[in-house]
Design a protein around this motif. Structure first.
Motif, PDB file in Angstrom:
ATOM      1  N   ARG A  83      -6.932   9.814   7.063  1.00 38.47           N
ATOM      2  CA  ARG A  83      -6.768   8.643   7.287  1.00 38.47           C
ATOM      3  C   ARG A  83      -6.005   7.571   6.287  1.00 38.47           C
ATOM      4  NH1 ARG A  83     -12.490   9.364   8.174  1.00 38.47           N
ATOM      5  NH2 ARG A  83     -12.920   8.756   5.887  1.00 38.47           N
ATOM      6  N   LYS A  84      -6.031   7.897   5.028  1.00 38.67           N
ATOM      7  CA  LYS A  84      -5.180   7.415   4.101  1.00 38.67           C
ATOM      8  C   LYS A  84      -3.776   7.408   4.380  1.00 38.67           C
ATOM      9  CE  LYS A  84      -4.302   7.273  -0.899  1.00 38.67           C
ATOM     10  NZ  LYS A  84      -4.930   7.556  -2.189  1.00 38.67           N
ATOM     11  N   ALA A  85      -3.336   8.699   5.013  1.00 32.90           N
ATOM     12  CA  ALA A  85      -1.927   8.815   5.184  1.00 32.90           C
ATOM     13  C   ALA A  85      -1.437   7.715   6.056  1.00 32.90           C
ATOM     14  CB  ALA A  85      -1.806  10.187   5.511  1.00 32.90           C
ATOM     15  N   ILE A  86      -2.195   7.628   7.326  1.00 31.04           N
ATOM     16  CA  ILE A  86      -2.041   6.724   8.389  1.00 31.04           C
ATOM     17  C   ILE A  86      -2.035   5.300   8.079  1.00 31.04           C
ATOM     18  CG2 ILE A  86      -2.942   6.014  10.563  1.00 31.04           C
ATOM     19  CD1 ILE A  86      -3.959   8.972  11.204  1.00 31.04           C
ATOM     20  N   ILE A  87      -3.093   4.949   7.034  1.00 38.23           N
ATOM     21  CA  ILE A  87      -3.046   3.748   6.719  1.00 38.23           C
ATOM     22  C   ILE A  87      -1.470   3.331   5.803  1.00 38.23           C
ATOM     23  CG2 ILE A  87      -4.455   1.939   5.149  1.00 38.23           C
ATOM     24  CD1 ILE A  87      -6.717   3.598   6.257  1.00 38.23           C
ATOM     25  N   SER A  88      -1.392   4.276   4.844  1.00 43.17           N
ATOM     26  CA  SER A  88      -0.263   4.025   4.137  1.00 43.17           C
ATOM     27  C   SER A  88       0.945   3.729   4.698  1.00 43.17           C
ATOM     28  CB  SER A  88      -0.150   5.323   3.054  1.00 43.17           C
ATOM     29  OG  SER A  88       1.072   4.949   2.592  1.00 43.17           O
ATOM     30  N   GLN A  89       1.338   4.641   6.057  1.00 42.48           N
ATOM     31  CA  GLN A  89       2.425   4.369   6.854  1.00 42.48           C
ATOM     32  C   GLN A  89       2.324   3.193   7.797  1.00 42.48           C
ATOM     33  OE1 GLN A  89       2.862   8.313   8.711  1.00 42.48           O
ATOM     34  NE2 GLN A  89       2.946   9.493   6.709  1.00 42.48           N
ATOM     35  N   CYS A  90       1.082   2.836   8.356  1.00 39.72           N
ATOM     36  CA  CYS A  90       1.056   2.050   9.522  1.00 39.72           C
ATOM     37  C   CYS A  90       0.489   0.726   9.363  1.00 39.72           C
ATOM     38  CB  CYS A  90       0.392   2.742  10.835  1.00 39.72           C
ATOM     39  SG  CYS A  90       0.989   4.074  11.157  1.00 39.72           S
ATOM     40  N   TYR A  91      -0.264   0.533   8.264  1.00 35.67           N
ATOM     41  CA  TYR A  91      -1.108  -0.597   8.035  1.00 35.67           C
ATOM     42  C   TYR A  91      -0.249  -1.881   7.138  1.00 35.67           C
ATOM     43  CZ  TYR A  91      -4.476  -4.156   6.281  1.00 35.67           C
ATOM     44  OH  TYR A  91      -5.003  -5.046   6.088  1.00 35.67           O
ATOM     45  N   LYS A  92      -0.174  -3.047   7.876  1.00 33.84           N
ATOM     46  CA  LYS A  92       0.529  -4.166   7.263  1.00 33.84           C
ATOM     47  C   LYS A  92      -0.492  -5.246   6.619  1.00 33.84           C
ATOM     48  CE  LYS A  92       3.867  -7.685   8.541  1.00 33.84           C
ATOM     49  NZ  LYS A  92       4.646  -8.444   9.548  1.00 33.84           N
ATOM     50  N   PRO A  93      -0.403  -5.126   5.355  1.00 35.06           N
ATOM     51  CA  PRO A  93      -1.389  -6.045   4.466  1.00 35.06           C
ATOM     52  C   PRO A  93      -1.292  -7.328   4.791  1.00 35.06           C
ATOM     53  CG  PRO A  93      -0.718  -4.294   3.266  1.00 35.06           C
ATOM     54  CD  PRO A  93       0.274  -4.358   4.230  1.00 35.06           C
ATOM     55  N   LYS A  94      -2.004  -8.408   5.051  1.00 35.60           N
ATOM     56  CA  LYS A  94      -2.081  -9.657   4.877  1.00 35.60           C
ATOM     57  C   LYS A  94      -1.773 -10.331   3.587  1.00 35.60           C
ATOM     58  CE  LYS A  94      -4.341 -13.865   6.503  1.00 35.60           C
ATOM     59  NZ  LYS A  94      -5.524 -14.547   7.208  1.00 35.60           N
ATOM     60  N   HIS A  95      -2.253  -9.740   2.472  1.00 31.56           N
ATOM     61  CA  HIS A  95      -2.337 -10.001   1.121  1.00 31.56           C
ATOM     62  C   HIS A  95      -1.724  -9.082   0.043  1.00 31.56           C
ATOM     63  CE1 HIS A  95      -3.844 -14.195   2.132  1.00 31.56           C
ATOM     64  NE2 HIS A  95      -4.707 -13.617   2.555  1.00 31.56           N
ATOM     65  N   PRO A  96      -0.498  -8.599   0.182  1.00 28.26           N
ATOM     66  CA  PRO A  96      -0.014  -7.400  -0.375  1.00 28.26           C
ATOM     67  C   PRO A  96      -0.175  -7.532  -1.867  1.00 28.26           C
ATOM     68  CG  PRO A  96       1.831  -8.437   0.620  1.00 28.26           C
ATOM     69  CD  PRO A  96       0.764  -9.247   1.347  1.00 28.26           C
ATOM     70  N   GLU A  97      -0.190  -8.802  -2.416  1.00 28.70           N
ATOM     71  CA  GLU A  97      -0.314  -9.065  -3.722  1.00 28.70           C
ATOM     72  C   GLU A  97      -1.524  -8.431  -4.458  1.00 28.70           C
ATOM     73  OE1 GLU A  97      -1.929 -12.745  -1.682  1.00 28.70           O
ATOM     74  OE2 GLU A  97      -0.305 -11.308  -1.453  1.00 28.70           O
ATOM     75  N   VAL A  98      -2.629  -8.417  -3.446  1.00 31.57           N
ATOM     76  CA  VAL A  98      -3.836  -7.969  -4.065  1.00 31.57           C
ATOM     77  C   VAL A  98      -3.971  -6.473  -4.328  1.00 31.57           C
ATOM     78  CG1 VAL A  98      -5.252  -9.904  -2.817  1.00 31.57           C
ATOM     79  CG2 VAL A  98      -5.170  -7.706  -2.016  1.00 31.57           C
ATOM     80  N   TYR A  99      -3.055  -5.699  -3.917  1.00 34.69           N
ATOM     81  CA  TYR A  99      -2.901  -4.495  -4.467  1.00 34.69           C
ATOM     82  C   TYR A  99      -2.975  -4.076  -5.636  1.00 34.69           C
ATOM     83  CZ  TYR A  99      -3.839  -3.643   0.711  1.00 34.69           C
ATOM     84  OH  TYR A  99      -4.616  -3.835   1.745  1.00 34.69           O
ATOM     85  N   VAL A 100      -2.406  -5.168  -6.430  1.00 37.60           N
ATOM     86  CA  VAL A 100      -1.760  -4.827  -7.900  1.00 37.60           C
ATOM     87  C   VAL A 100      -2.608  -5.925  -8.761  1.00 37.60           C
ATOM     88  CG1 VAL A 100       0.167  -4.857  -9.608  1.00 37.60           C
ATOM     89  CG2 VAL A 100       0.456  -4.076  -7.341  1.00 37.60           C
ATOM     90  N   LEU A 101      -3.678  -5.063  -9.344  1.00 39.96           N
ATOM     91  CA  LEU A 101      -4.359  -6.045 -10.156  1.00 39.96           C
ATOM     92  C   LEU A 101      -3.581  -7.023 -11.328  1.00 39.96           C
ATOM     93  CD1 LEU A 101      -7.310  -6.687 -11.179  1.00 39.96           C
ATOM     94  CD2 LEU A 101      -7.109  -5.092 -13.012  1.00 39.96           C
ATOM     95  N   GLN A 102      -4.050  -7.972 -11.516  1.00 42.91           N
ATOM     96  CA  GLN A 102      -3.155  -9.182 -12.116  1.00 42.91           C
ATOM     97  C   GLN A 102      -4.034  -9.893 -12.991  1.00 42.91           C
ATOM     98  OE1 GLN A 102      -0.234 -11.686 -10.248  1.00 42.91           O
ATOM     99  NE2 GLN A 102      -0.231  -9.893  -8.439  1.00 42.91           N
ATOM    100  N   ASP A 103      -4.042 -10.393 -14.102  1.00 41.70           N
ATOM    101  CA  ASP A 103      -4.913 -11.187 -14.987  1.00 41.70           C
ATOM    102  C   ASP A 103      -5.293 -12.421 -14.272  1.00 41.70           C
ATOM    103  OD1 ASP A 103      -5.218  -9.367 -17.036  1.00 41.70           O
ATOM    104  OD2 ASP A 103      -4.204 -10.673 -18.650  1.00 41.70           O
ATOM    105  N   SER A 104      -4.438 -13.023 -13.758  1.00 43.32           N
ATOM    106  CA  SER A 104      -4.670 -14.392 -12.756  1.00 43.32           C
ATOM    107  C   SER A 104      -5.619 -13.961 -11.766  1.00 43.32           C
ATOM    108  CB  SER A 104      -3.490 -14.649 -12.100  1.00 43.32           C
ATOM    109  OG  SER A 104      -3.191 -13.804 -11.239  1.00 43.32           O
ATOM    110  N   PHE A 105      -6.296 -12.646 -11.365  1.00 42.83           N
ATOM    111  CA  PHE A 105      -7.222 -12.561 -10.334  1.00 42.83           C
ATOM    112  C   PHE A 105      -8.873 -12.611 -11.134  1.00 42.83           C
ATOM    113  CE2 PHE A 105      -4.502  -9.226  -8.042  1.00 42.83           C
ATOM    114  CZ  PHE A 105      -3.703 -10.280  -7.276  1.00 42.83           C
ATOM    115  N   LEU A 106      -8.637 -12.524 -12.600  1.00 40.36           N
ATOM    116  CA  LEU A 106      -9.915 -12.267 -13.213  1.00 40.36           C
ATOM    117  C   LEU A 106     -10.350 -13.575 -13.685  1.00 40.36           C
ATOM    118  CD1 LEU A 106      -8.687  -8.968 -15.095  1.00 40.36           C
ATOM    119  CD2 LEU A 106     -10.270  -9.254 -13.013  1.00 40.36           C
ATOM    120  N   ALA A 107     -11.654 -13.790 -13.940  1.00 36.25           N
ATOM    121  CA  ALA A 107     -12.184 -15.104 -14.327  1.00 36.25           C
ATOM    122  C   ALA A 107     -11.828 -15.379 -15.867  1.00 36.25           C
ATOM    123  CB  ALA A 107     -13.984 -15.253 -14.354  1.00 36.25           C
TER     124      ALA A 107
END
Length: 354
Positions: A83-107
């Motif tokens: 499943r992970k292989a298929i998702i990696s190849q075919c899924y288009k994220p709506k918010h790709p920025e959330v896949y990399v943790l940033q301090d701005s996400f944190l309280a």
């Protein structure tokens, strides 16, 4: 103290008991172990009868359910990787920025807490000035994410749910939710969250339970609503320490409740009920018996991170209470490693042996 930057830097394993123990029967609200039919009848026939499993037809349905679940678990790693292989190849994220943790996400309060915990003079009493101690059960509440991040993150989870991608579910107790490793959120989000931000906190809160040596995890999203999963039966986690963050959305009721540690049950357990606060998280010991009451309206989404210490669990599997019988697994497996005898850090006291 950590396993590396994203993917496991060493081999992790599962315990063979994953294929035989803690099998959940949703209709009866019971966890059972299964070796064969005679053992199941001998060990669980009376209690199943007390819960309404009285006819041969009922028992055969239970047997079929268990055998299907055992087979599912044996194929789990292979199917998850596919499943992970298929998702990696075919899924288009709506918010790709959330896949990399940033301090701005944190309280901001969370960042201040982490800053304190990494300071030279940090100690347990000082940490308690930054977070809330909920009860004597060692349950703590703290802000984790910003509310804006929670909103965007749920949108991403909904986008994935509505896609045609294959989906694995967190466990047999949750029919709705997302396995974050399959979505590709471990490498640049969950692993740094555990290593850089959470472990300095858990090191002070749970030094006797591997809190300073959390080297793997399992992370997933759970979702509750009126026409899906309503609640969650009493259980304990396959973790040394658990983080449970309320992401939203709008909902009423659905509080969590906590009882005894599984290692130290009392004749009449005292339960504490805790409300969800959106964007805030609860830290608790994985062995704490807990569950979730039914939601009354709306949708409730939570991020769950089971954090594991191989230094602790290599000595005793928390699910079968035996020396783990290691079997191959993908990724972080269930957090066991093939470590040399005597590799146990001296600062860790096996609280799982209480």
């Amino acid at each position: 103290m950590s396993a590396g930057a994203g993917s496991p830097a060493r081999g992790f394993f599962a315990c063979a008991c994953f294929h035989t123990d803690n099998l959940f029967l949703r209709r009866y609200g019971l966890h059972v172990s299964y070796r064969d039919e005679p053992q199941l009848r001998r060990d669980y026939g009376p209690v199943l009868g007390d819960h309404g499993c009285r006819s041969d037809e009922d028992f055969n349905a239970v047997l079929e359910e268990i055998q299907k679940e055992v087979q599912r678990r044996k194929q789990l790693d292979h199917q998850s990787m596919a499943r992970k292989a298929i998702i990696s190849q075919c899924y288009k994220p709506k918010h790709p920025e959330v896949y990399v943790l940033q301090d701005s996400f944190l309280a901001p309060e969370f960042l201040e807490t982490v800053k304190y915990c990494t300071s030279q003079d940090a100690d347990f009493q000082g940490l308690l000035r930054h977070i809330d101690s909920i009860s004597d059960k060692r349950i703590y509440r703290l802000p984790v994410f910003t509310e804006e991040f929670c909103r965007v993150f749920i949108e991403e989870m909904e986008n994935f749910e509505q896609s045609k991608m294959p989906k694995g579910r967190p466990n047999t107790m949750n029919n709705y939710g997302v396995l974050l490793n399959e979505l590709g959120l471990y490498e640049a989000f969950i692993t740094p969250l555990r290593e850089k931000y959470l472990q300095p906190i858990t090191c002070l809160l749970y030094p006797d339970c591997g809190g300073g040596f959390l080297d793997s995890h399992k992370a997933f999203i759970v979702k509750y609503s009126l026409h899906e999963d309503l609640d969650l039966s009493s259980h304990y986690d396959n973790a040394e320490v658990t983080l449970n963050v309320s992401l939203g959305k709008e909902f009423t009721e659905g509080n969590l409740y906590f009882g005894d540690l599984r290692q130290a049950p009392t004749p009449v357990p005292k339960y504490v009920e805790i409300e969800h606060v959106v964007s805030q998280g609860l830290l608790h010991l994985g062995g704490q018996i807990h569950g979730a009451l039914p939601v009354a309206s709306g949708e409730r989404w939570n991020l769950i991170v089971w954090m594991r210490s191989s230094a602790v669990r290599n000595q005793l599997c928390p699910m079968c209470n035996k020396k783990p019988e290691l079997v191959d697994a993908e990724g972080f497996g269930d957090g066991f490693t093939r470590s040399p005898e005597g590799d146990m850090p001296k600062t860790v006291d096996l609280c799982s042996l209480i």
